[in-house]
Design a protein around this motif. Structure first.
Motif, PDB file in Angstrom:
ATOM      1  N   MET A  56      -7.302  27.551 -10.926  1.00 37.11           N
ATOM      2  CA  MET A  56      -8.346  26.577 -11.165  1.00 37.11           C
ATOM      3  C   MET A  56      -9.582  26.957 -10.341  1.00 37.11           C
ATOM      4  SD  MET A  56      -8.079  22.517 -10.898  1.00 37.11           S
ATOM      5  CE  MET A  56      -9.076  21.696  -9.722  1.00 37.11           C
ATOM      6  N   LYS A  57     -10.705  27.025 -11.012  1.00 35.28           N
ATOM      7  CA  LYS A  57     -11.956  27.378 -10.343  1.00 35.28           C
ATOM      8  C   LYS A  57     -12.638  26.097  -9.859  1.00 35.28           C
ATOM      9  CE  LYS A  57     -16.079  30.105 -11.046  1.00 35.28           C
ATOM     10  NZ  LYS A  57     -16.869  30.884 -11.982  1.00 35.28           N
ATOM     11  N   GLU A  58     -12.913  26.051  -8.575  1.00 35.28           N
ATOM     12  CA  GLU A  58     -13.568  24.876  -8.011  1.00 35.28           C
ATOM     13  C   GLU A  58     -15.062  25.133  -7.952  1.00 35.28           C
ATOM     14  OE1 GLU A  58     -11.522  24.376  -4.323  1.00 35.28           O
ATOM     15  OE2 GLU A  58      -9.852  23.362  -5.281  1.00 35.28           O
ATOM     16  N   GLU A  59     -15.814  24.322  -8.687  1.00 35.93           N
ATOM     17  CA  GLU A  59     -17.251  24.530  -8.757  1.00 35.93           C
ATOM     18  C   GLU A  59     -17.986  23.220  -8.956  1.00 35.93           C
ATOM     19  OE1 GLU A  59     -17.574  27.272 -12.012  1.00 35.93           O
ATOM     20  OE2 GLU A  59     -17.207  25.744 -13.505  1.00 35.93           O
ATOM     21  N   LEU A  60     -19.257  23.283  -8.708  1.00 36.44           N
ATOM     22  CA  LEU A  60     -20.156  22.156  -8.920  1.00 36.44           C
ATOM     23  C   LEU A  60     -21.064  22.543 -10.081  1.00 36.44           C
ATOM     24  CD1 LEU A  60     -21.320  19.437  -7.932  1.00 36.44           C
ATOM     25  CD2 LEU A  60     -22.774  20.744  -6.382  1.00 36.44           C
ATOM     26  N   ALA A  61     -21.098  21.703 -11.109  1.00 39.14           N
ATOM     27  CA  ALA A  61     -21.915  21.994 -12.286  1.00 39.14           C
ATOM     28  C   ALA A  61     -22.992  20.925 -12.444  1.00 39.14           C
ATOM     29  CB  ALA A  61     -21.042  22.038 -13.542  1.00 39.14           C
ATOM     30  N   PHE A  62     -24.114  21.345 -13.006  1.00 43.00           N
ATOM     31  CA  PHE A  62     -25.249  20.452 -13.212  1.00 43.00           C
ATOM     32  C   PHE A  62     -25.530  20.328 -14.701  1.00 43.00           C
ATOM     33  CE2 PHE A  62     -25.738  22.541  -9.146  1.00 43.00           C
ATOM     34  CZ  PHE A  62     -25.985  21.485  -8.294  1.00 43.00           C
ATOM     35  N   SER A  63     -25.620  19.122 -15.198  1.00 39.72           N
ATOM     36  CA  SER A  63     -25.890  18.885 -16.619  1.00 39.72           C
ATOM     37  C   SER A  63     -27.395  18.870 -16.874  1.00 39.72           C
ATOM     38  CB  SER A  63     -25.260  17.563 -17.059  1.00 39.72           C
ATOM     39  OG  SER A  63     -25.585  17.316 -18.413  1.00 39.72           O
ATOM     40  N   ALA A 115     -38.437  20.468 -11.775  1.00 41.16           N
ATOM     41  CA  ALA A 115     -38.631  20.126 -10.367  1.00 41.16           C
ATOM     42  C   ALA A 115     -37.291  20.050  -9.642  1.00 41.16           C
ATOM     43  CB  ALA A 115     -39.384  18.799 -10.250  1.00 41.16           C
ATOM     44  N   PHE A 116     -36.278  19.496 -10.299  1.00 42.13           N
ATOM     45  CA  PHE A 116     -34.948  19.418  -9.693  1.00 42.13           C
ATOM     46  C   PHE A 116     -34.391  20.817  -9.452  1.00 42.13           C
ATOM     47  CE2 PHE A 116     -30.251  19.045 -10.280  1.00 42.13           C
ATOM     48  CZ  PHE A 116     -29.978  18.413  -9.079  1.00 42.13           C
ATOM     49  N   ALA A 117     -34.520  21.680 -10.429  1.00 41.45           N
ATOM     50  CA  ALA A 117     -34.024  23.055 -10.281  1.00 41.45           C
ATOM     51  C   ALA A 117     -34.703  23.746  -9.113  1.00 41.45           C
ATOM     52  CB  ALA A 117     -34.243  23.837 -11.568  1.00 41.45           C
ATOM     53  N   LYS A 118     -36.000  23.548  -8.977  1.00 45.75           N
ATOM     54  CA  LYS A 118     -36.748  24.182  -7.885  1.00 45.75           C
ATOM     55  C   LYS A 118     -36.369  23.606  -6.527  1.00 45.75           C
ATOM     56  CE  LYS A 118     -40.750  25.618 -10.555  1.00 45.75           C
ATOM     57  NZ  LYS A 118     -42.181  25.434 -10.795  1.00 45.75           N
ATOM     58  N   SER A 119     -35.897  22.360  -6.504  1.00 48.14           N
ATOM     59  CA  SER A 119     -35.546  21.726  -5.231  1.00 48.14           C
ATOM     60  C   SER A 119     -34.149  22.101  -4.744  1.00 48.14           C
ATOM     61  CB  SER A 119     -35.668  20.204  -5.348  1.00 48.14           C
ATOM     62  OG  SER A 119     -34.622  19.672  -6.147  1.00 48.14           O
ATOM     63  N   LEU A 120     -33.358  22.732  -5.602  1.00 49.59           N
ATOM     64  CA  LEU A 120     -32.014  23.129  -5.196  1.00 49.59           C
ATOM     65  C   LEU A 120     -32.081  24.297  -4.212  1.00 49.59           C
ATOM     66  CD1 LEU A 120     -30.219  22.840  -8.638  1.00 49.59           C
ATOM     67  CD2 LEU A 120     -29.874  21.376  -6.646  1.00 49.59           C
ATOM     68  N   PRO A 121     -31.127  24.369  -3.281  1.00 53.16           N
ATOM     69  CA  PRO A 121     -31.164  25.427  -2.269  1.00 53.16           C
ATOM     70  C   PRO A 121     -30.947  26.818  -2.862  1.00 53.16           C
ATOM     71  CG  PRO A 121     -29.119  24.194  -2.102  1.00 53.16           C
ATOM     72  CD  PRO A 121     -29.971  23.488  -3.122  1.00 53.16           C
ATOM     73  N   VAL A 159     -29.047  29.557  -3.318  1.00 59.35           N
ATOM     74  CA  VAL A 159     -27.697  30.117  -3.298  1.00 59.35           C
ATOM     75  C   VAL A 159     -27.698  31.185  -4.391  1.00 59.35           C
ATOM     76  CG1 VAL A 159     -25.241  29.628  -3.650  1.00 59.35           C
ATOM     77  CG2 VAL A 159     -26.700  27.923  -2.549  1.00 59.35           C
ATOM     78  N   PRO A 160     -27.525  32.468  -4.026  1.00 59.65           N
ATOM     79  CA  PRO A 160     -27.682  33.541  -5.016  1.00 59.65           C
ATOM     80  C   PRO A 160     -26.946  33.309  -6.338  1.00 59.65           C
ATOM     81  CG  PRO A 160     -27.421  34.479  -2.834  1.00 59.65           C
ATOM     82  CD  PRO A 160     -27.219  32.994  -2.699  1.00 59.65           C
ATOM     83  N   GLU A 161     -25.709  32.866  -6.287  1.00 63.51           N
ATOM     84  CA  GLU A 161     -24.930  32.634  -7.503  1.00 63.51           C
ATOM     85  C   GLU A 161     -25.605  31.592  -8.401  1.00 63.51           C
ATOM     86  OE1 GLU A 161     -20.804  30.357  -8.419  1.00 63.51           O
ATOM     87  OE2 GLU A 161     -20.658  31.920  -6.877  1.00 63.51           O
ATOM     88  N   LEU A 162     -26.167  30.569  -7.796  1.00 63.40           N
ATOM     89  CA  LEU A 162     -26.823  29.504  -8.548  1.00 63.40           C
ATOM     90  C   LEU A 162     -28.212  29.926  -9.013  1.00 63.40           C
ATOM     91  CD1 LEU A 162     -26.748  26.616  -9.635  1.00 63.40           C
ATOM     92  CD2 LEU A 162     -27.536  25.843  -7.383  1.00 63.40           C
ATOM     93  N   GLU A 163     -28.928  30.659  -8.193  1.00 65.01           N
ATOM     94  CA  GLU A 163     -30.293  31.072  -8.548  1.00 65.01           C
ATOM     95  C   GLU A 163     -30.322  31.862  -9.857  1.00 65.01           C
ATOM     96  OE1 GLU A 163     -33.096  31.499  -4.725  1.00 65.01           O
ATOM     97  OE2 GLU A 163     -31.484  32.994  -4.823  1.00 65.01           O
ATOM     98  N   SER A 169     -23.493  26.290 -13.002  1.00 66.20           N
ATOM     99  CA  SER A 169     -22.548  25.876 -11.975  1.00 66.20           C
ATOM    100  C   SER A 169     -22.596  26.857 -10.809  1.00 66.20           C
ATOM    101  CB  SER A 169     -21.130  25.830 -12.547  1.00 66.20           C
ATOM    102  OG  SER A 169     -20.748  27.120 -12.994  1.00 66.20           O
ATOM    103  N   VAL A 170     -22.030  26.425  -9.714  1.00 70.72           N
ATOM    104  CA  VAL A 170     -21.921  27.263  -8.523  1.00 70.72           C
ATOM    105  C   VAL A 170     -20.554  26.986  -7.908  1.00 70.72           C
ATOM    106  CG1 VAL A 170     -23.056  25.544  -7.042  1.00 70.72           C
ATOM    107  CG2 VAL A 170     -23.051  27.952  -6.370  1.00 70.72           C
ATOM    108  N   SER A 171     -19.889  28.043  -7.489  1.00 68.95           N
ATOM    109  CA  SER A 171     -18.566  27.862  -6.888  1.00 68.95           C
ATOM    110  C   SER A 171     -18.713  27.199  -5.519  1.00 68.95           C
ATOM    111  CB  SER A 171     -17.849  29.205  -6.758  1.00 68.95           C
ATOM    112  OG  SER A 171     -18.504  30.025  -5.817  1.00 68.95           O
ATOM    113  N   LEU A 172     -17.716  26.425  -5.175  1.00 69.93           N
ATOM    114  CA  LEU A 172     -17.749  25.754  -3.876  1.00 69.93           C
ATOM    115  C   LEU A 172     -17.709  26.774  -2.742  1.00 69.93           C
ATOM    116  CD1 LEU A 172     -15.461  22.650  -4.502  1.00 69.93           C
ATOM    117  CD2 LEU A 172     -17.948  22.866  -4.741  1.00 69.93           C
ATOM    118  N   SER A 173     -17.048  27.910  -2.966  1.00 71.18           N
ATOM    119  CA  SER A 173     -17.009  28.937  -1.924  1.00 71.18           C
ATOM    120  C   SER A 173     -18.393  29.536  -1.693  1.00 71.18           C
ATOM    121  CB  SER A 173     -15.988  30.026  -2.266  1.00 71.18           C
ATOM    122  OG  SER A 173     -16.303  30.645  -3.493  1.00 71.18           O
TER     123      SER A 173
END
Length: 82
Positions: free
Chosen positions: A1-8, A23-29, A31-35, A51-55
């Motif tokens: 099971m892959k643990e991740e945070l996803a954004f709709s 604006a929300f996308a630009k405000s996210l930190p 994180v290379p995987e998410l960028e 999405s971005v993995s929790l790790s």
């Protein structure tokens, strides 16, 4: 099971508009995987579920706090617009 945070982003764009989703996308930190995924979403008009993995979040100092702050800004802006 892959643990991740996803954004709709599709829902954000639909309910709040493209400007707010952007604006929300630009405000996210940064994180290379998410960028990488956010750049793809930008090109497609913010309609997917990046999405971005929790790790990956855990590996970047302050990333989780940055995501929570971005979500709070989004919520605060939504309430102010009503």
């Amino acid at each position: 099971m892959k643990e991740e945070l996803a954004f709709s982003f599709g829902s954000l764009t639909h309910h709040l508009g493209l400007d707010r989703a952007t604006a929300f996308a630009k405000s996210l930190p940064a994180v290379p995987e998410l960028e990488k995924k956010l750049e793809t979403q930008r090109q497609k008009g913010y309609k997917g579920w990046p999405s971005v993995s929790l790790s990956a979040l855990a590996a970047e100092p302050g990333a989780l706090e940055g995501i929570l702050a971005a979500i709070q800004e989004l919520v605060d802006g939504r309430e102010a617009a009503v």
